[in-house]
Design an enzyme around this catalytic site. Sequence first.
Site, PDB file in Angstrom:
ATOM      1  N   TYR A 253       0.865  -1.183   0.000  1.00  0.00           N
ATOM      2  CA  TYR A 253       0.000   0.000   0.000  1.00  0.00           C
ATOM      3  C   TYR A 253       0.900   1.231   0.000  1.00  0.00           C
ATOM      4  CZ  TYR A 253      -3.203   3.601   1.776  1.00  0.00           C
ATOM      5  OH  TYR A 253      -3.941   4.743   1.953  1.00  0.00           O
TER       6      TYR A 253
ATOM      7  N   ASP B 113       9.251   2.664  -0.845  1.00  0.00           N
ATOM      8  CA  ASP B 113       8.303   3.332   0.032  1.00  0.00           C
ATOM      9  C   ASP B 113       8.621   2.921   1.469  1.00  0.00           C
ATOM     10  OD1 ASP B 113       6.212   4.210   1.549  1.00  0.00           O
ATOM     11  OD2 ASP B 113       4.640   3.496   0.211  1.00  0.00           O
TER      12      ASP B 113
ATOM     13  N   LYS C 195       5.123   9.362   8.289  1.00  0.00           N
ATOM     14  CA  LYS C 195       4.864   8.865   9.643  1.00  0.00           C
ATOM     15  C   LYS C 195       5.904   9.316  10.677  1.00  0.00           C
ATOM     16  CE  LYS C 195       1.580   5.584   7.988  1.00  0.00           C
ATOM     17  NZ  LYS C 195       1.443   4.536   7.003  1.00  0.00           N
TER      18      LYS C 195
END
Length: 431
Positions: free
Chosen positions: A144, A238, A266
């Site tokens: 994702y 990622d 994050k």
Amino acid sequence: MARERSASLYKEATSLIPGGVNSPVRAFKSVNDIPFYAQRAKGAYLFDVDGNRYLDYVSSWGAIILGHADDGLVDIIKKAVEDGTSYGVCHPYEVEIARLIVDAFPSIELLRLTSSGTEATMSAIRLARAFTKKEGVIKLRGCYHGHVDSLLVKAGSGLATFALPDSSGIPEDLAKHTYIGEFNKIDTIRKIVEEHKDISCLILEPIMGNMGVILPERGFLTDVQEICRQEGILLICDEVITGFRVTYGGAQHVYGIEPDITCLGKIIGGGFAIGAFGGGREIMEKLAPLGDTYQAGTLSGNPIAVRAGAYTLEYLRDHRDRYELMGQRVELLRNEVSRMAEKFAIPYHVNGTTGMFTGFFSKKEVNDYESAAGCRRDLYEKFFKLMLQEGFFFAPSQFEASLLTFCHKEKEITLTLGAYEKIFEIMRAEL
Ligand SMILES: *Cc1c(COP(=O)(O)O)cnc(C)c1O
């Protein structure tokens, strides 16, 4: 454990916000439950509006690593707010955080900040397309990368390697530029690059976190890198979850790869909205105002987020031993829980590495999309609800990582193991 105020807030929320939530997974739908509402958080714990306490294994989906409301971080944020919350012009802290990230990631020479991980991956894809003058993108099933149109796709049927939209509102004409490979199956990637010559980039999570934790098999990432180099395809790592979680310098450091572009998010915002993407100078200089690839953001490099992020990264840089401790704690959890699963004959496999783990309700080991997708979601639902009742908040879906902070100490691990023992025993009776 009563959750009445939560239930009533959720009811009201559903009349105001689609599904009551501002991000779908928070609705607890995949475990057929309703959410609790947080009042505050401290260290490894969340406290809800009904006065319940939960040992938190979601850690804001990985955004928190020092622990909730870390004292030093709170002080920095208070100072930062007094200095103004957004400037719309340059400030020294963006230079500071860029320096920290560049020093931590040898593959990054230049980087740009965004306000979310989604913006980082979206911009990285645009940049890769601009740089290579090609349009195709390879993503791996189960990874994702945020809700980017080109990446919110699923595998086409049968032998087709091209993708279909995984959400309504995404043009098929766009989705058809995305090809889907399989994590830990290098041949699926070889096949795509043999058949299609229009590929700009391959994006992956170097350690899968969004299908539950799945580690790359030996040689997989270096093989992917080699294929990309041979074919002139940019490799986008990622590391929005893994970046400063699995070690200082991310999964690329652990596995010895040098991606062309890295996406972060994050942790680097210390709990504030942030994202970043960076890579080699030649690629990054394609971005406006130097180059012709447009990318921007009113709150990009927001001073509060950046000061919180820089504080966090400095702390991590100066306390690398904490990673080792966090790794040992995950290892202990994995070993003990696996032992218990065996004792109670629960089909359970725990994958994990520093700072992240997933217990899959599966008879078989989980090492790719297929084996993860075959898990017993009904058992996970039972586990989730029992754990919540005991005051342990695991992700409300089987296909997520459990994420630790530095405040998940021996005491918390011991408590968790106690809960596992109790819950596995209940589950055994109902298997
Ligand atoms: C969370 C996540 C994103 C998206 O970040 P947002 O800040 O939620 O937009 C992208 N990639 C990975 C691997 C993630 O886990």
